[in-house]
Design a protein around this motif. Structure first.
Motif, PDB file in Angstrom:
ATOM      1  N   SER A 176      37.350  39.562  48.359  1.00 48.47           N
ATOM      2  CA  SER A 176      36.184  39.631  47.486  1.00 48.47           C
ATOM      3  C   SER A 176      34.988  40.198  48.240  1.00 48.47           C
ATOM      4  O   SER A 176      34.941  40.160  49.485  1.00 48.47           O
ATOM      5  CB  SER A 176      35.848  38.241  46.953  1.00 48.47           C
ATOM      6  OG  SER A 176      35.511  37.368  48.021  1.00 48.47           O
ATOM      7  N   ARG A 181      36.984  34.916  49.174  1.00 41.35           N
ATOM      8  CA  ARG A 181      38.240  34.797  48.426  1.00 41.35           C
ATOM      9  C   ARG A 181      39.049  36.088  48.571  1.00 41.35           C
ATOM     10  O   ARG A 181      38.514  37.133  48.923  1.00 41.35           O
ATOM     11  CB  ARG A 181      37.980  34.530  46.941  1.00 41.35           C
ATOM     12  CG  ARG A 181      37.291  33.218  46.644  1.00 41.35           C
ATOM     13  CD  ARG A 181      37.073  33.087  45.142  1.00 41.35           C
ATOM     14  NE  ARG A 181      36.491  31.819  44.760  1.00 41.35           N
ATOM     15  CZ  ARG A 181      35.191  31.582  44.711  1.00 41.35           C
ATOM     16  NH1 ARG A 181      34.334  32.549  45.025  1.00 41.35           N
ATOM     17  NH2 ARG A 181      34.740  30.385  44.358  1.00 41.35           N
ATOM     18  N   VAL A 201      44.449  34.117  42.985  1.00 39.14           N
ATOM     19  CA  VAL A 201      43.237  34.098  43.797  1.00 39.14           C
ATOM     20  C   VAL A 201      43.275  32.870  44.685  1.00 39.14           C
ATOM     21  O   VAL A 201      43.660  31.775  44.244  1.00 39.14           O
ATOM     22  CB  VAL A 201      41.962  34.079  42.924  1.00 39.14           C
ATOM     23  CG1 VAL A 201      40.715  33.884  43.787  1.00 39.14           C
ATOM     24  CG2 VAL A 201      41.836  35.365  42.128  1.00 39.14           C
ATOM     25  N   SER A 228      31.868  38.532  41.645  1.00 34.40           N
ATOM     26  CA  SER A 228      32.652  37.298  41.749  1.00 34.40           C
ATOM     27  C   SER A 228      33.722  37.206  40.655  1.00 34.40           C
ATOM     28  O   SER A 228      34.373  36.167  40.512  1.00 34.40           O
ATOM     29  CB  SER A 228      31.723  36.085  41.650  1.00 34.40           C
ATOM     30  OG  SER A 228      31.023  36.099  40.408  1.00 34.40           O
ATOM     31  N   SER A 229      33.915  38.263  39.886  1.00 41.43           N
ATOM     32  CA  SER A 229      34.991  38.301  38.892  1.00 41.43           C
ATOM     33  C   SER A 229      35.934  39.447  39.231  1.00 41.43           C
ATOM     34  O   SER A 229      35.727  40.176  40.223  1.00 41.43           O
ATOM     35  CB  SER A 229      34.413  38.460  37.484  1.00 41.43           C
ATOM     36  OG  SER A 229      33.695  39.673  37.371  1.00 41.43           O
ATOM     37  N   LEU A 247      36.667  33.723  37.299  1.00 38.53           N
ATOM     38  CA  LEU A 247      37.408  32.834  38.187  1.00 38.53           C
ATOM     39  C   LEU A 247      37.869  31.568  37.483  1.00 38.53           C
ATOM     40  O   LEU A 247      38.738  30.855  38.007  1.00 38.53           O
ATOM     41  CB  LEU A 247      36.554  32.479  39.408  1.00 38.53           C
ATOM     42  CG  LEU A 247      36.282  33.634  40.381  1.00 38.53           C
ATOM     43  CD1 LEU A 247      35.397  33.168  41.540  1.00 38.53           C
ATOM     44  CD2 LEU A 247      37.582  34.231  40.910  1.00 38.53           C
TER      45      LEU A 247
END
Length: 628
Positions: A176, A181, A201, A228-229, A247
């Motif tokens: 990420s 992540r 994930v 963050s997606s 997420l």
């Protein structure tokens, strides 16, 4: 002046050597900053795959940027800095780091205890000077004795670090933007990656993971981080569309459409979409370049001179690079400026054989799509009272498809007066999951029937000579060619290359195929032991006595996908049967032929074969000896 001559006897400047020269191919196009990188297979160099940056070779001979993961290979390189690249080398399957300013590449993965015992693919740049990738380890003597993990390889050297081992099959991990992540795709037998995969994930450093999308009947084929997606190409509604996945597992289809914006994950590392920023994405609509706008929910084609693009999209500052092709142009590395539509070819150019190239015509034969390549040669025409012979070309896979692009193998035949039709039979990709699943448990039936319908349709309308129909194919196309020759009387002869011939053998228990496809036939034919009778009834190896005519078999001796054992047994049963046949084997070739000498020999043998089967003498090629 145009000369009148029987179809098949025309002379052409497109020789077997010219077709072989085009048989390499461009792959894995990418951008690093403003520099364009790609891999290029060179038939004249024994099929060696060379890394190229801005048109200049990066890897000197004999280095070969290729790997064996899943036997089809995956993305074999990643640029770590402006000049430093990590790549997988075919000879030992190790990962190397190379700076062209250094004397030699330097290995960063351990030396395996056995030849090709550890393979790596789908390389990405990880944090802290690491290369992240898939590692495939051979654990025994059976072709299915394989273990896979996601690992981090320190560029400075040292022991690999295992990141995850969630599924039997996994794609390369992507970290990420905030470095906390990472995500990957995973699936297990008996699923193939176009049947069902899971988007996983995990937190860096944790063995636990969550599944955000996908499943047994939903296939995610590509994903990318977006803050963050994640953005993911997946098909819960039967078409590969682009979704934003949070997420917490919630998701939104950015432009719902009955269009395939993704494709089958035969190799790890393909890219069917790339972000253009601010809610706009470059996508491939069944191979055509398009822009998806999530605000309007639309997908709009980008008009270019080259209508077919490969799944290697890369974008930087509004500049797209990829490999693209057209009906009269082989795949070339191109650069497209989206601001003004200017297309620049970085490889290739106008073809010197342009007048001799066939223009494919897209047709529908009932519900079966096909591309018809009529005989094409400005120097010749056939007699008024003669129809041309036609050969059905069957693509591989079978989860694949034919595309309307220049294929010099096809041009080799059409420029000599032999028509070719490439059939997208039920099971082909590009038409949605329902069309793809027409082949479910019907392999050897639907594909055979669809190809026959197209061939007979051409004959009925007076395009092709009904008495001179043939069929050709390699791999799964070789299966359909063999199955057609042993279950119909449509064709006078068939070319069968590196084929599946015995379904029972082409399984994990049968031991005659590799791990990736060892349970593929469960979906294509049926699960064992319940479908055992179906396996036996459909296998061409059990119906040699039902062959409708002569056959030519071509086989690479190092093929691990469709090993030579099956072709060997088939030909042994043919010998002494009275059925004309020939069997050519090729040292040093795997699945599909990469060496110029092999391609030349195979094409000339096939042309001579058609001459003997269809009743003409092709000039300029050695006579293939048919035995009985």
């Amino acid at each position: 002046m145009v000369k009148i001559a029987s179809y098949g006897t025309w002379t052409s400047p497109i020789g077997s050597a010219e077709a072989a020269e085009a048989g390499g191919g461009l792959q894995w196009v990418d951008l690093h900053g403003a520099s364009v990188w790609w891999a290029e297979s060179r038939p004249a160099e024994g099929g060696r795959v060379v890394l190229v940056r801005d048109g200049v070779d990066v890897l000197p001979a004999p280095w070969n940027a290729r790997n064996r993961v899943h036997e089809y290979g995956g993305r074999p390189w990643v640029v770590l800095s402006d000049s430093v690249v990590a790549f997988t080398n075919w000879d030992d399957q190790r990962v190397y780091v190379f700076d062209p300013a250094a004397p030699q590449p330097r290995p960063i993965s351990p030396e395996p205890a056995r030849h090709h015992g550890i393979r790596y693919a789908d390389l990405t740049a990880g944090p802290d000077g690491e290369v992240w990738c898939v590692r495939e380890t051979i654990t025994g003597e059976a072709r299915t004795d394989v273990r896979r993990e996601l690992v981090a390889l320190p560029v400075s050297g040292g022991e690999p670090r295992v990141l995850a081992a969630s599924h039997h099959f996994m794609s390369g991990p992507k970290i990420s933007p905030d470095g906390t992540r990472f995500a990957w795709l995973g699936w297990n037998h008996p699923q193939m990656p176009w049947d069902g995969t899971e988007l996983c994930v995990a937190t860096v450093g944790s063995p636990d993971f969550e599944v955000l999308a996908g499943g047994e009947s939903e296939a995610v084929c590509q994903f990318e981080w977006e803050g963050s997606s994640l953005l993911a190409l997946t098909d819960p509604d039967g078409w590969w569309n682009l979704f934003r996945v949070a997420l917490d597992g919630s998701r939104e289809n950015l432009a719902p459409c009955a269009e395939e914006l993704g494709g089958p994950m035969w190799r790890l590392g393909n890219r069917w979409f790339a972000s253009l920023g601010v809610g706009r994405y470059l996508v491939l609509r069944s191979g055509r370049l398009a822009v998806l706008d999530e605000r309007s929910g639309t997908v709009t084609d980008v008009e270019t001179d080259l209508p077919t693009w490969s799944a290697n999209l890369a974008v930087h500052d509004g500049i797209v690079v990829d490999a693209a092709a057209g009906p009269a142009a082989e795949f070339a590395v191109v650069k497209l400026d989206l601001s003004n539509g200017e297309l620049t070819r970085l490889t290739g150019g106008e073809h010197s054989f342009a007048p001799y190239l066939p223009v494919p015509v897209e047709r529908m034969f009932g519900e079966v799509p096909a591309y018809v390549y009529p005989p094409s040669n400005p120097d010749f025409a056939g007699p008024a009272d003669e129809l041309p012979p036609f050969v059905v070309h069957v693509h591989g896979g079978p989860t694949g498809r034919a595309l309307p692009t220049l294929d010099m193998d096809i041009a080799y035949f059409t420029s000599r007066g032999i028509g070719v039709v490439a059939v997208n039979y039920g099971g082909s990709t590009g038409y949605g999951r329902a069309f793809r699943e027409r082949l479910r448990e019907q392999w050897g039936v639907v594909d055979v029937d669809d190809c026959a319908a197209v061939a007979l349709g051409l004959a009925k309308e007076g395009t092709a000579d009904r008495a001179r129909l043939g069929i050709r194919g390699g791999s799964a196309g070789g299966w359909t060619s063999a199955a057609s020759m042993t279950s119909t009387d449509v064709y006078r002869g068939g070319m069968i290359a590196f084929p599946i011939l015995d379904l029972a053998g082409w399984t994990g228990d049968g031991g005659e195929t590799h791990d990736f496809e060892s349970r593929y036939v469960e979906g294509l034919v049926g699960p064992l032991p319940a479908a055992a009778a179906r396996y036996a009834e459909r296998s061409p190896s059990n119906k040699v006595d039902k062959l409708a005519g002569p056959v030519l078999l071509l086989q690479g001796l190092e093929d691990e996908i469709c090993p030579p054992e099956q072709a060997d047994r088939f030909v042994a049963a043919l010998d002494g049967s009275g059925i004309p046949h020939a069997y050519l084997t090729f040292e040093g070739e795997q699945h599909g032929f990469r060496m110029a000498a092999s391609i030349i020999a195979a094409l000339e043998a096939e042309l001579s074969f058609y001459g003997q089967v269809f009743g003409f003498v092709p000039p300029g090629v050695p006579v293939l000896e048919l035995r009985r």
